[in-house]
Write a protein that holds these residues in place. Structure first.
Motif, PDB file in Angstrom:
ATOM      1  N   LEU A 143     -14.991 -20.053  12.583  1.00  0.00           N
ATOM      2  CA  LEU A 143     -14.587 -18.669  12.798  1.00  0.00           C
ATOM      3  C   LEU A 143     -15.771 -17.876  13.326  1.00  0.00           C
ATOM      4  N   VAL A 144     -15.540 -17.091  14.361  1.00  0.00           N
ATOM      5  CA  VAL A 144     -16.569 -16.190  14.871  1.00  0.00           C
ATOM      6  C   VAL A 144     -15.921 -14.818  15.014  1.00  0.00           C
ATOM      7  N   GLY A 145     -16.418 -13.882  14.215  1.00  0.00           N
ATOM      8  CA  GLY A 145     -15.889 -12.527  14.244  1.00  0.00           C
ATOM      9  C   GLY A 145     -16.918 -11.572  14.816  1.00  0.00           C
ATOM     10  N   ASP A 146     -16.444 -10.642  15.640  1.00  0.00           N
ATOM     11  CA  ASP A 146     -17.339  -9.626  16.185  1.00  0.00           C
ATOM     12  C   ASP A 146     -16.614  -8.300  16.277  1.00  0.00           C
ATOM     13  N   GLY A 147     -17.328  -7.270  16.616  1.00  0.00           N
ATOM     14  CA  GLY A 147     -16.776  -5.927  16.669  1.00  0.00           C
ATOM     15  C   GLY A 147     -16.220  -5.519  18.015  1.00  0.00           C
ATOM     16  N   SER A 148     -16.091  -6.450  18.941  1.00  0.00           N
ATOM     17  CA  SER A 148     -15.575  -6.133  20.266  1.00  0.00           C
ATOM     18  C   SER A 148     -14.067  -6.386  20.316  1.00  0.00           C
ATOM     19  N   ARG A 149     -13.340  -5.474  20.918  1.00  0.00           N
ATOM     20  CA  ARG A 149     -11.890  -5.662  21.097  1.00  0.00           C
ATOM     21  C   ARG A 149     -11.574  -6.419  22.378  1.00  0.00           C
ATOM     22  N   SER A 150     -12.578  -6.787  23.125  1.00  0.00           N
ATOM     23  CA  SER A 150     -12.387  -7.553  24.348  1.00  0.00           C
ATOM     24  C   SER A 150     -11.968  -8.979  23.976  1.00  0.00           C
ATOM     25  N   MET A 151     -10.791  -9.391  24.440  1.00  0.00           N
ATOM     26  CA  MET A 151     -10.249 -10.695  24.079  1.00  0.00           C
ATOM     27  C   MET A 151     -10.783 -11.796  25.008  1.00  0.00           C
ATOM     28  N   PRO A 152     -11.053 -12.962  24.447  1.00  0.00           N
ATOM     29  CA  PRO A 152     -11.513 -14.076  25.276  1.00  0.00           C
ATOM     30  C   PRO A 152     -10.360 -14.597  26.138  1.00  0.00           C
ATOM     31  N   VAL A 153     -10.696 -14.984  27.341  1.00  0.00           N
ATOM     32  CA  VAL A 153      -9.698 -15.497  28.274  1.00  0.00           C
ATOM     33  C   VAL A 153     -10.236 -16.789  28.877  1.00  0.00           C
ATOM     34  N   MET A 154      -9.433 -17.837  28.813  1.00  0.00           N
ATOM     35  CA  MET A 154      -9.832 -19.103  29.426  1.00  0.00           C
ATOM     36  C   MET A 154      -9.539 -19.000  30.919  1.00  0.00           C
ATOM     37  N   VAL A 155     -10.562 -19.241  31.732  1.00  0.00           N
ATOM     38  CA  VAL A 155     -10.418 -19.160  33.182  1.00  0.00           C
ATOM     39  C   VAL A 155     -10.679 -20.527  33.799  1.00  0.00           C
ATOM     40  N   GLN A 156     -10.233 -20.665  35.019  1.00  0.00           N
ATOM     41  CA  GLN A 156     -10.489 -21.882  35.781  1.00  0.00           C
ATOM     42  C   GLN A 156     -11.748 -21.645  36.617  1.00  0.00           C
ATOM     43  N   ARG A 169     -10.584 -28.104  25.030  1.00  0.00           N
ATOM     44  CA  ARG A 169     -10.563 -29.571  25.117  1.00  0.00           C
ATOM     45  C   ARG A 169     -11.026 -30.219  23.809  1.00  0.00           C
ATOM     46  N   LEU A 170     -12.109 -29.725  23.234  1.00  0.00           N
ATOM     47  CA  LEU A 170     -12.646 -30.329  22.007  1.00  0.00           C
ATOM     48  C   LEU A 170     -11.715 -30.146  20.806  1.00  0.00           C
ATOM     49  N   THR A 171     -10.942 -29.059  20.797  1.00  0.00           N
ATOM     50  CA  THR A 171     -10.037 -28.794  19.680  1.00  0.00           C
ATOM     51  C   THR A 171      -8.608 -29.262  19.952  1.00  0.00           C
ATOM     52  N   HIS A 172      -8.379 -29.852  21.118  1.00  0.00           N
ATOM     53  CA  HIS A 172      -7.026 -30.276  21.519  1.00  0.00           C
ATOM     54  C   HIS A 172      -6.071 -29.081  21.496  1.00  0.00           C
ATOM     55  N   GLY A 173      -6.595 -27.933  21.928  1.00  0.00           N
ATOM     56  CA  GLY A 173      -5.786 -26.727  22.017  1.00  0.00           C
ATOM     57  C   GLY A 173      -5.617 -25.971  20.704  1.00  0.00           C
ATOM     58  N   ARG A 174      -6.299 -26.394  19.664  1.00  0.00           N
ATOM     59  CA  ARG A 174      -6.167 -25.738  18.351  1.00  0.00           C
ATOM     60  C   ARG A 174      -7.252 -24.673  18.184  1.00  0.00           C
ATOM     61  N   TRP A 175      -7.122 -23.595  18.931  1.00  0.00           N
ATOM     62  CA  TRP A 175      -8.015 -22.453  18.822  1.00  0.00           C
ATOM     63  C   TRP A 175      -7.199 -21.207  19.137  1.00  0.00           C
ATOM     64  N   GLY A 176      -7.717 -20.064  18.756  1.00  0.00           N
ATOM     65  CA  GLY A 176      -6.996 -18.835  19.033  1.00  0.00           C
ATOM     66  C   GLY A 176      -7.833 -17.635  18.671  1.00  0.00           C
ATOM     67  N   ALA A 236      -8.370  -4.182  14.129  1.00  0.00           N
ATOM     68  CA  ALA A 236      -8.493  -2.775  14.534  1.00  0.00           C
ATOM     69  C   ALA A 236      -9.877  -2.462  15.078  1.00  0.00           C
ATOM     70  N   PHE A 237     -10.878  -3.220  14.663  1.00  0.00           N
ATOM     71  CA  PHE A 237     -12.265  -2.931  15.039  1.00  0.00           C
ATOM     72  C   PHE A 237     -12.956  -4.131  15.650  1.00  0.00           C
ATOM     73  N   GLY A 238     -12.218  -5.079  16.183  1.00  0.00           N
ATOM     74  CA  GLY A 238     -12.831  -6.262  16.783  1.00  0.00           C
ATOM     75  C   GLY A 238     -11.858  -7.413  16.849  1.00  0.00           C
ATOM     76  N   LYS A 239     -12.368  -8.602  16.632  1.00  0.00           N
ATOM     77  CA  LYS A 239     -11.532  -9.799  16.716  1.00  0.00           C
ATOM     78  C   LYS A 239     -12.195 -10.943  15.969  1.00  0.00           C
ATOM     79  N   VAL A 240     -11.405 -11.969  15.708  1.00  0.00           N
ATOM     80  CA  VAL A 240     -11.898 -13.225  15.159  1.00  0.00           C
ATOM     81  C   VAL A 240     -11.368 -14.334  16.049  1.00  0.00           C
ATOM     82  N   VAL A 241     -12.269 -15.166  16.544  1.00  0.00           N
ATOM     83  CA  VAL A 241     -11.874 -16.347  17.305  1.00  0.00           C
ATOM     84  C   VAL A 241     -12.043 -17.533  16.368  1.00  0.00           C
ATOM     85  N   HIS A 242     -11.016 -18.382  16.307  1.00  0.00           N
ATOM     86  CA  HIS A 242     -11.101 -19.560  15.451  1.00  0.00           C
ATOM     87  C   HIS A 242     -10.855 -20.820  16.266  1.00  0.00           C
ATOM     88  N   ALA A 243     -11.436 -21.906  15.803  1.00  0.00           N
ATOM     89  CA  ALA A 243     -11.259 -23.208  16.450  1.00  0.00           C
ATOM     90  C   ALA A 243     -11.216 -24.264  15.350  1.00  0.00           C
TER      91      ALA A 243
END
Length: 156
Positions: free
Chosen positions: A98-111, A127-134, A139-146
């Motif tokens: 889990l990585v949590g930060d105070g930015s509301r900018s969402m991660p986007v997978m690009v080509q 690729r490393l998580t076989h698609g198991r991330w999100g 309200a004040f940021g986000k949490v990315v999990h893998a």
């Protein structure tokens, strides 16, 4: 509520602590880091140490790559709130990074194109998580999990 108490909402409840502090239990460990490039290395060391302590050596290499990418993305937001890295072991075979930060900018997978100097991080995580991330927006940021899983059950 603050980032530390919400970052793993639905997974566990964390207590507030000073920067660069570690909170551990048998199934959860977190560290608060500043928004500096050096935090990427600190996050890698934290993940490596905790996974080895849990006997999950076979996940260390992939987990270190994943946390490096996610923390780098957080550091690049230049947010002033706390950056939190967490590891949770929901099952004997699964680890959630889990990585949590105070930015509301969402991660986007690009080509990323063949000449691009960036843009491959989330594709590697995918690729490393076989698609198991999100991502969970807060309200004040986000949490990315893998999520990573061992091929065979291990002891706790």
């Amino acid at each position: 509520m603050n980032l530390l108490s919400n970052v793993v909402r639905g997974d566990a409840l964390l207590q507030r602590g000073p920067d660069a502090s570690v909170h551990s239990s048998a199934e959860l460990a977190t560290i608060c880091l500043p928004y500096r490039p050096e935090s990427v290395g600190a996050a890698r060391r934290f993940v490596r140490t905790k996974l080895r302590a849990w006997g999950l050596d076979d996940l260390v290499d992939d987990a270190v790559v994943i946390v490096s990418e996610l923390v780098t993305n957080s550091v690049e937001t230049c947010c002033r709130a706390r950056l939190l890295v967490g590891l949770r072991r929901p099952t004997d075979r699964t680890v959630r990074i889990l990585v949590g930060d105070g930015s509301r900018s969402m991660p986007v997978m690009v080509q990323a194109g063949p000449d691009a100097t960036s843009g491959r991080g989330l594709a590697m995580v995918h690729r490393l998580t076989h698609g198991r991330w999100g991502v969970t927006p807060l309200a004040f940021g986000k949490v990315v999990h893998a999520d990573l899983a061992t091929p065979t059950p291990t002891s706790r």
